[in-house]
Design a protein around this motif. Structure first.
Motif, PDB file in Angstrom:
ATOM      1  N   ILE A  71       0.842  -1.247  -0.064  1.00  0.00           N
ATOM      2  CA  ILE A  71      -0.104   0.110  -0.022  1.00  0.00           C
ATOM      3  C   ILE A  71       0.825   1.279  -0.185  1.00  0.00           C
ATOM      4  O   ILE A  71       1.833   1.264   0.871  1.00  0.00           O
ATOM      5  N   GLY A  72       0.526   2.159  -0.942  1.00  0.00           N
ATOM      6  CA  GLY A  72       1.151   3.443  -0.992  1.00  0.00           C
ATOM      7  C   GLY A  72       0.228   4.541  -0.406  1.00  0.00           C
ATOM      8  O   GLY A  72      -0.969   4.615  -0.804  1.00  0.00           O
ATOM      9  N   VAL A  73       0.475   5.167   0.598  1.00  0.00           N
ATOM     10  CA  VAL A  73      -0.449   6.261   1.325  1.00  0.00           C
ATOM     11  C   VAL A  73       0.236   7.695   1.010  1.00  0.00           C
ATOM     12  O   VAL A  73       1.401   7.870   1.689  1.00  0.00           O
ATOM     13  N   GLU A  74      -0.144   8.473   0.205  1.00  0.00           N
ATOM     14  CA  GLU A  74       0.309   9.906  -0.034  1.00  0.00           C
ATOM     15  C   GLU A  74       0.014  10.840   1.342  1.00  0.00           C
ATOM     16  O   GLU A  74      -0.946  10.610   1.898  1.00  0.00           O
ATOM     17  N   MET A  75       1.242  11.538   1.866  1.00  0.00           N
ATOM     18  CA  MET A  75       1.123  12.056   3.123  1.00  0.00           C
ATOM     19  C   MET A  75       1.302  13.547   2.855  1.00  0.00           C
ATOM     20  O   MET A  75       1.899  13.972   1.819  1.00  0.00           O
ATOM     21  N   THR A  76       1.051  14.481   3.874  1.00  0.00           N
ATOM     22  CA  THR A  76       1.501  15.771   3.771  1.00  0.00           C
ATOM     23  C   THR A  76       2.697  15.979   4.193  1.00  0.00           C
ATOM     24  O   THR A  76       3.156  15.004   5.106  1.00  0.00           O
ATOM     25  N   VAL A  79       5.034  17.952  10.211  1.00  0.00           N
ATOM     26  CA  VAL A  79       5.202  17.366  11.485  1.00  0.00           C
ATOM     27  C   VAL A  79       3.994  16.461  11.995  1.00  0.00           C
ATOM     28  O   VAL A  79       2.540  17.218  12.086  1.00  0.00           O
ATOM     29  N   GLY A  80       3.973  15.488  12.308  1.00  0.00           N
ATOM     30  CA  GLY A  80       2.861  14.612  12.840  1.00  0.00           C
ATOM     31  C   GLY A  80       2.168  13.990  11.912  1.00  0.00           C
ATOM     32  O   GLY A  80       1.258  13.182  12.118  1.00  0.00           O
ATOM     33  N   SER A  81       2.340  13.936  10.473  1.00  0.00           N
ATOM     34  CA  SER A  81       1.756  13.087   9.389  1.00  0.00           C
ATOM     35  C   SER A  81       1.831  11.633   9.586  1.00  0.00           C
ATOM     36  O   SER A  81       0.760  10.956   9.585  1.00  0.00           O
ATOM     37  N   LEU A  82       3.180  11.036   9.701  1.00  0.00           N
ATOM     38  CA  LEU A  82       3.310   9.656   9.836  1.00  0.00           C
ATOM     39  C   LEU A  82       2.542   9.088  11.248  1.00  0.00           C
ATOM     40  O   LEU A  82       1.842   8.226  11.241  1.00  0.00           O
ATOM     41  N   ASN A  83       2.571  10.021  12.293  1.00  0.00           N
ATOM     42  CA  ASN A  83       2.007   9.609  13.359  1.00  0.00           C
ATOM     43  C   ASN A  83       0.453   9.236  13.521  1.00  0.00           C
ATOM     44  O   ASN A  83      -0.094   8.619  13.862  1.00  0.00           O
ATOM     45  N   HIS A  84      -0.060  10.506  12.631  1.00  0.00           N
ATOM     46  CA  HIS A  84      -1.664  10.361  12.436  1.00  0.00           C
ATOM     47  C   HIS A  84      -1.867   8.984  11.707  1.00  0.00           C
ATOM     48  O   HIS A  84      -3.001   8.473  12.020  1.00  0.00           O
ATOM     49  N   LEU A  85      -1.030   8.711  10.566  1.00  0.00           N
ATOM     50  CA  LEU A  85      -1.489   7.513   9.844  1.00  0.00           C
ATOM     51  C   LEU A  85      -1.359   6.336  10.719  1.00  0.00           C
ATOM     52  O   LEU A  85      -2.240   5.452  10.874  1.00  0.00           O
ATOM     53  N   LEU A  86      -0.185   6.010  11.692  1.00  0.00           N
ATOM     54  CA  LEU A  86      -0.061   4.977  12.354  1.00  0.00           C
ATOM     55  C   LEU A  86      -1.160   4.975  13.541  1.00  0.00           C
ATOM     56  O   LEU A  86      -1.552   4.016  13.871  1.00  0.00           O
ATOM     57  N   LYS A 109       4.642  14.932  -3.049  1.00  0.00           N
ATOM     58  CA  LYS A 109       4.395  14.723  -1.847  1.00  0.00           C
ATOM     59  C   LYS A 109       5.110  13.329  -1.263  1.00  0.00           C
ATOM     60  O   LYS A 109       5.053  12.313  -2.132  1.00  0.00           O
ATOM     61  N   PRO A 110       5.463  13.309   0.037  1.00  0.00           N
ATOM     62  CA  PRO A 110       5.836  11.600   0.607  1.00  0.00           C
ATOM     63  C   PRO A 110       4.840  10.840   0.258  1.00  0.00           C
ATOM     64  O   PRO A 110       3.635  11.004   0.549  1.00  0.00           O
ATOM     65  N   VAL A 111       5.232   9.457   0.031  1.00  0.00           N
ATOM     66  CA  VAL A 111       4.307   8.353   0.012  1.00  0.00           C
ATOM     67  C   VAL A 111       4.922   7.275   1.043  1.00  0.00           C
ATOM     68  O   VAL A 111       6.010   7.084   0.755  1.00  0.00           O
ATOM     69  N   ILE A 112       4.240   6.876   1.933  1.00  0.00           N
ATOM     70  CA  ILE A 112       4.630   5.917   2.920  1.00  0.00           C
ATOM     71  C   ILE A 112       4.170   4.664   2.288  1.00  0.00           C
ATOM     72  O   ILE A 112       2.969   4.391   2.007  1.00  0.00           O
ATOM     73  N   ILE A 113       4.970   3.892   2.260  1.00  0.00           N
ATOM     74  CA  ILE A 113       4.896   2.515   1.624  1.00  0.00           C
ATOM     75  C   ILE A 113       4.924   1.500   2.648  1.00  0.00           C
ATOM     76  O   ILE A 113       5.621   1.411   3.887  1.00  0.00           O
ATOM     77  N   PHE A 131      -7.612   9.019   3.888  1.00  0.00           N
ATOM     78  CA  PHE A 131      -6.396   9.041   3.467  1.00  0.00           C
ATOM     79  C   PHE A 131      -6.229   8.764   1.966  1.00  0.00           C
ATOM     80  O   PHE A 131      -7.338   8.318   1.397  1.00  0.00           O
ATOM     81  N   VAL A 132      -5.397   9.313   1.150  1.00  0.00           N
ATOM     82  CA  VAL A 132      -5.081   9.157  -0.397  1.00  0.00           C
ATOM     83  C   VAL A 132      -4.122   8.012  -0.326  1.00  0.00           C
ATOM     84  O   VAL A 132      -2.995   7.775  -0.257  1.00  0.00           O
ATOM     85  N   VAL A 133      -4.880   6.667  -0.835  1.00  0.00           N
ATOM     86  CA  VAL A 133      -4.133   5.428  -1.142  1.00  0.00           C
ATOM     87  C   VAL A 133      -3.780   5.526  -2.679  1.00  0.00           C
ATOM     88  O   VAL A 133      -4.553   5.682  -3.550  1.00  0.00           O
ATOM     89  N   GLN A 134      -2.445   5.220  -3.014  1.00  0.00           N
ATOM     90  CA  GLN A 134      -1.845   5.023  -4.250  1.00  0.00           C
ATOM     91  C   GLN A 134      -2.258   3.823  -5.086  1.00  0.00           C
ATOM     92  O   GLN A 134      -2.330   2.761  -4.281  1.00  0.00           O
ATOM     93  N   ARG A 135      -2.461   3.700  -6.239  1.00  0.00           N
ATOM     94  CA  ARG A 135      -3.031   2.599  -6.955  1.00  0.00           C
ATOM     95  C   ARG A 135      -2.035   2.481  -8.050  1.00  0.00           C
ATOM     96  O   ARG A 135      -1.566   3.244  -8.788  1.00  0.00           O
TER      97      ARG A 135
END
Length: 135
Positions: A71-76, A79-86, A109-113, A131-135
């Motif tokens: 899964i790829g999730v596009e983030m802003t 500060v705190g974006s990854l924490n919000h996702l987790l 934008k960063p994408v967390i895989i 959340f914006v999920v990459q396809r």
């Protein structure tokens, strides 16, 4: 759904460069990558521009590799974006096996895989939370 190439390799000098050389020769771009190693073996995980072509070329050179759903999730980028996702994953009782970072080349934008047990469930959960999920 995104696919990554997972390559199982001996942990020895020059192996990663050998893989990148194969991809260069096949004109395949590496969009994101992470390596994990142990004393003798490692796993190279990559998002590439052509997954099937990469697997075919790497396999022909004797490396064991496979496609893996991720899964790829596009983030802003703040500060705190990854924490919000987790935090949302924790609230959904979702355990993540591993993560790494790449970037959306179009938006910058960063994408967390991330990899988790039930990819479809995780995608649905994250999309339901905005959340914006990459396809």
């Amino acid at each position: 759904m995104l696919k990554q190439v997972s390559i199982f390799v001996e942990n020895k000098k020059g192996t990663f460069q050998s893989i990148t050389s194969i991809l260069q020769e096949e004109n395949i771009n590496i969009l994101g990558s992470v390596t994990n190693d142990s004393a003798e073996y490692g796993i190279i995980r990559m998002i590439v521009s052509d997954t099937e072509k990469a697997i075919q070329a790497i396999s022909q050179m004797g490396y064991l590799c496979k496609a893996t759903d991720i899964i790829g999730v596009e983030m802003t980028d703040e500060v705190g974006s990854l924490n919000h996702l987790l935090l949302e994953l924790t609230k959904g009782n979702i355990s993540v096996d591993y993560t790494y970072l790449c970037f959306n080349r179009d938006t910058g934008k960063p994408v967390i895989i991330l990899h988790a047990e039930d990819i479809f469930e995780v995608e649905n959960h994250l999309e339901s939370k905005g959340f914006v999920v990459q396809r």
